[in-house]
Design a protein around this motif. Structure first.
Motif, PDB file in Angstrom:
ATOM      1  N   GLN A 257       0.811  -1.227   0.000  1.00  0.00           N
ATOM      2  CA  GLN A 257       0.000   0.000   0.000  1.00  0.00           C
ATOM      3  C   GLN A 257       0.846   1.280   0.000  1.00  0.00           C
ATOM      4  OE1 GLN A 257      -3.101  -0.191   3.066  1.00  0.00           O
ATOM      5  NE2 GLN A 257      -3.021  -2.410   2.953  1.00  0.00           N
ATOM      6  N   LEU A 258       2.167   1.117   0.097  1.00  0.00           N
ATOM      7  CA  LEU A 258       3.009   2.317   0.217  1.00  0.00           C
ATOM      8  C   LEU A 258       2.964   3.233  -1.013  1.00  0.00           C
ATOM      9  CD1 LEU A 258       6.088   1.022   2.247  1.00  0.00           C
ATOM     10  CD2 LEU A 258       4.100   2.298   3.039  1.00  0.00           C
ATOM     11  N   PRO A 259       2.880   2.690  -2.246  1.00  0.00           N
ATOM     12  CA  PRO A 259       2.806   3.613  -3.395  1.00  0.00           C
ATOM     13  C   PRO A 259       1.617   4.578  -3.293  1.00  0.00           C
ATOM     14  CG  PRO A 259       3.353   1.415  -4.145  1.00  0.00           C
ATOM     15  CD  PRO A 259       3.050   1.293  -2.686  1.00  0.00           C
ATOM     16  N   GLU A 260       0.511   4.098  -2.730  1.00  0.00           N
ATOM     17  CA  GLU A 260      -0.658   4.962  -2.543  1.00  0.00           C
ATOM     18  C   GLU A 260      -0.360   6.068  -1.511  1.00  0.00           C
ATOM     19  OE1 GLU A 260      -4.049   2.368  -2.151  1.00  0.00           O
ATOM     20  OE2 GLU A 260      -5.162   4.035  -1.257  1.00  0.00           O
ATOM     21  N   VAL A 261       0.355   5.680  -0.449  1.00  0.00           N
ATOM     22  CA  VAL A 261       0.751   6.667   0.572  1.00  0.00           C
ATOM     23  C   VAL A 261       1.625   7.750  -0.078  1.00  0.00           C
ATOM     24  CG1 VAL A 261       2.094   7.000   2.699  1.00  0.00           C
ATOM     25  CG2 VAL A 261       0.612   4.993   2.470  1.00  0.00           C
ATOM     26  N   HIS A 262       2.572   7.303  -0.915  1.00  0.00           N
ATOM     27  CA  HIS A 262       3.467   8.261  -1.581  1.00  0.00           C
ATOM     28  C   HIS A 262       2.679   9.171  -2.529  1.00  0.00           C
ATOM     29  CE1 HIS A 262       7.062   5.262  -0.951  1.00  0.00           C
ATOM     30  NE2 HIS A 262       6.519   5.689   0.175  1.00  0.00           N
ATOM     31  N   ALA A 263       1.693   8.592  -3.201  1.00  0.00           N
ATOM     32  CA  ALA A 263       0.880   9.390  -4.135  1.00  0.00           C
ATOM     33  C   ALA A 263       0.106  10.472  -3.375  1.00  0.00           C
ATOM     34  CB  ALA A 263      -0.077   8.482  -4.905  1.00  0.00           C
ATOM     35  N   ASN A 264      -0.366  10.152  -2.168  1.00  0.00           N
ATOM     36  CA  ASN A 264      -1.102  11.146  -1.375  1.00  0.00           C
ATOM     37  C   ASN A 264      -0.184  12.274  -0.909  1.00  0.00           C
ATOM     38  OD1 ASN A 264      -3.488   9.786  -1.690  1.00  0.00           O
ATOM     39  ND2 ASN A 264      -3.337   8.668   0.251  1.00  0.00           N
ATOM     40  N   ALA A 265       1.056  11.906  -0.550  1.00  0.00           N
ATOM     41  CA  ALA A 265       2.033  12.931  -0.141  1.00  0.00           C
ATOM     42  C   ALA A 265       2.305  13.868  -1.322  1.00  0.00           C
ATOM     43  CB  ALA A 265       3.332  12.264   0.317  1.00  0.00           C
ATOM     44  N   LYS A 266       2.460  13.293  -2.484  1.00  0.00           N
ATOM     45  CA  LYS A 266       2.760  14.086  -3.688  1.00  0.00           C
ATOM     46  C   LYS A 266       1.574  14.988  -4.037  1.00  0.00           C
ATOM     47  CE  LYS A 266       5.798  13.558  -6.987  1.00  0.00           C
ATOM     48  NZ  LYS A 266       7.192  13.964  -6.918  1.00  0.00           N
ATOM     49  N   LEU A 280       8.354  25.141  -1.930  1.00  0.00           N
ATOM     50  CA  LEU A 280       8.340  23.665  -1.980  1.00  0.00           C
ATOM     51  C   LEU A 280       8.467  23.207  -3.428  1.00  0.00           C
ATOM     52  CD1 LEU A 280       7.651  20.742  -1.018  1.00  0.00           C
ATOM     53  CD2 LEU A 280       5.260  21.405  -0.970  1.00  0.00           C
ATOM     54  N   ASP A 281       9.442  22.332  -3.669  1.00  0.00           N
ATOM     55  CA  ASP A 281       9.576  21.725  -4.997  1.00  0.00           C
ATOM     56  C   ASP A 281       8.989  20.321  -4.913  1.00  0.00           C
ATOM     57  OD1 ASP A 281      10.258  20.563  -7.337  1.00  0.00           O
ATOM     58  OD2 ASP A 281      12.393  21.075  -7.249  1.00  0.00           O
ATOM     59  N   PRO A 282       7.838  20.083  -5.554  1.00  0.00           N
ATOM     60  CA  PRO A 282       7.210  18.757  -5.444  1.00  0.00           C
ATOM     61  C   PRO A 282       8.109  17.627  -5.949  1.00  0.00           C
ATOM     62  CG  PRO A 282       5.731  20.318  -6.527  1.00  0.00           C
ATOM     63  CD  PRO A 282       7.054  21.002  -6.391  1.00  0.00           C
ATOM     64  N   THR A 287       8.871  10.202  -1.371  1.00  0.00           N
ATOM     65  CA  THR A 287       8.192   9.114  -0.652  1.00  0.00           C
ATOM     66  C   THR A 287       7.020   9.681   0.164  1.00  0.00           C
ATOM     67  OG1 THR A 287       9.904   9.219   1.066  1.00  0.00           O
ATOM     68  CG2 THR A 287      10.190   7.558  -0.646  1.00  0.00           C
ATOM     69  N   ASN A 288       7.051   9.503   1.488  1.00  0.00           N
ATOM     70  CA  ASN A 288       5.878   9.879   2.298  1.00  0.00           C
ATOM     71  C   ASN A 288       6.080  11.120   3.149  1.00  0.00           C
ATOM     72  OD1 ASN A 288       7.713   8.515   4.027  1.00  0.00           O
ATOM     73  ND2 ASN A 288       6.081   8.036   5.465  1.00  0.00           N
ATOM     74  N   ILE A 289       7.246  11.787   3.012  1.00  0.00           N
ATOM     75  CA  ILE A 289       7.528  12.957   3.852  1.00  0.00           C
ATOM     76  C   ILE A 289       7.544  14.218   2.987  1.00  0.00           C
ATOM     77  CG2 ILE A 289       9.217  14.021   5.422  1.00  0.00           C
ATOM     78  CD1 ILE A 289      10.122  11.225   6.224  1.00  0.00           C
ATOM     79  N   ASP A 333      -8.160  13.138   2.757  1.00  0.00           N
ATOM     80  CA  ASP A 333      -7.473  13.804   3.874  1.00  0.00           C
ATOM     81  C   ASP A 333      -6.360  14.709   3.346  1.00  0.00           C
ATOM     82  OD1 ASP A 333      -8.970  12.442   5.829  1.00  0.00           O
ATOM     83  OD2 ASP A 333      -7.548  10.782   5.907  1.00  0.00           O
ATOM     84  N   ALA A 334      -5.635  14.217   2.323  1.00  0.00           N
ATOM     85  CA  ALA A 334      -4.530  15.008   1.755  1.00  0.00           C
ATOM     86  C   ALA A 334      -5.077  16.315   1.186  1.00  0.00           C
ATOM     87  CB  ALA A 334      -3.812  14.200   0.674  1.00  0.00           C
TER      88      ALA A 334
END
Ligand SMILES: Cc1ncc(COP(=O)(O)O)c(C=O)c1O
Length: 348
Positions: A257-266, A280-282, A287-289, A333-334
């Protein structure tokens, strides 16, 4: 209004299925080596990381610091990135617990070069007695890098830096608290990232969503030495299978499920980067931070106001903000978190 908590991925909650797995775990006394669930987690972690053995401990701080202790003797020097978690955020343990001296490397967002490693160790010369400086024994690398903003080490640079360390006779430790995230972001196997290192610390309690624990993996002899230091600092945690079952569940069920977490951070980063008052440079969000700077106002005032409006984030220095994504944070939430950032800026 529910608070969106982006202070850290350690704020994740165990799921109902994870709690079920924990409730019915087979357990024994871990100090006597009797806990079957702990053993299962250690065996599975060692195999995933391509190492001979692993030892389960209550925290990533403990696996890192026991790792450092196992590699060194008091008076030895250790190479860290200047913003390494092991150096800055583990209570001064490299000094207090191992009696080691830090030598800092000038990483950029946590990533340094082979030349930095060589320069920090220096070259011996026959005119200068080798007994004078503290001997450098260990090189620590953090992947992904927390204070760098979840940065992933490019594999070639990682191989070059670790090869330089080896050539200089150093042992190598990887703080892989979020190694799962590096692997999810690049598709490179965790064992490939772990291969150059003697020891690797991995966490189950961050965005993997388990409540407790980390493993230190490495050669059998070093892990045996680490078990002694684990006991020495009170890490023998008896029927630890209860929490190890949560870690095993996270390892088996949550990595995908981590790729989804990373996508939400992005997704959050892209929206926030377009706001006036944010630097901020996207592209730096790998990753998730998400780390961003405020171009006006202080981070302390920002986090207080954001908290009043429903978003919990942490200050990072005088003008920096850190937002960390994990399994419990949805795409919705993001988006709501980004809206609160906008409202916070408007209110300040
Ligand atoms: C890179 C890194 N290493 C180690 C740790 C320490 O883990 P723990 O909080 O389980 O002690 C953290 C915690 O956030 C971390 O970010």
């Amino acid at each position: 209004m529910t608070l969106i908590d982006l202070r850290s991925d350690t704020c994740s909650q165990p799921t109902r299925a994870m709690r079920e797995a924990m409730a019915w775990a087979d357990v024994g006394d871990d100090v006597y080596g009797d806990d079957p669930t702990v053993k299962e987690l250690e065996t599975e972690s060692a195999a995933l990381l391509g190492k001979q053995d692993a030892v389960y401990m209550p925290s990533g701080t403990m696996t890192n610091q026991v790792g450092i202790r196992a590699h060194t003797e008091p008076g030895d020097a250790v190479l860290f990135d200047q913003n390494a978690h092991v150096y800055l955020l583990e209570g001064g343990a490299p000094a207090a617990y191992s009696g080691t001296l830090p030598r800092l490397l000038p990483g950029i967002r946590g990533i340094f070069t082979a030349a930095d490693v060589a320069a920090a160790v220096g070259r011996p010369h026959p005119f200068f007695p080798s007994t004078v400086p503290a001997p450098v024994k260990l090189l620590c690398i953090e992947n992904t890098h927390n204070l760098g903003g979840g940065t992933v080490w490019p594999l070639e640079q990682l191989l070059a830096a670790t090869a330089a360390g080896r050539q200089l006779g150093l042992n190598l430790h990887l703080d892989g608290a979020r190694l799962w995230h590096a692997s999810a972001a690049t598709g490179i196997d965790v064992a490939e990232y772990a291969a150059p290192f003697d020891t690797v610390s991995v966490c189950f309690s961050k965005a993997l969503g388990a409540p407790v624990g980390s493993c230190l993996a490495g050669p059998a002899e070093l892990v045996a030495r680490a078990r002694r230091f684990k006991q020495q600092i009170g890490g023998g945690f008896r029927q630890a299978g209860i929490v190890a079952a949560g870690a095993l569940y996270a390892l088996r069920q949550h990595r995908s499920q981590l790729p989804e977490v990373h996508a939400n951070a992005k997704r959050f980063a892209v929206t926030v980067s377009q706001m006036d008052g944010i630097d901020l440079d996207p592209a730096h969000v790998e990753t998730n931070i998400v780390l961003f700077r405020l171009t006006r106002g202080s981070s302390a005032a920002f986090v207080d106001q954001a908290h009043r409006l429903g978003l919990h984030v942490l200050p990072s220095g005088a003008d920096g903000i850190r937002a960390v994504f994990y399994l419990d944070i949805s795409a919705d939430d993001a988006d709501r978190a980004a809206t609160v950032v906008g409202k916070t800026l408007a209110a300040l």
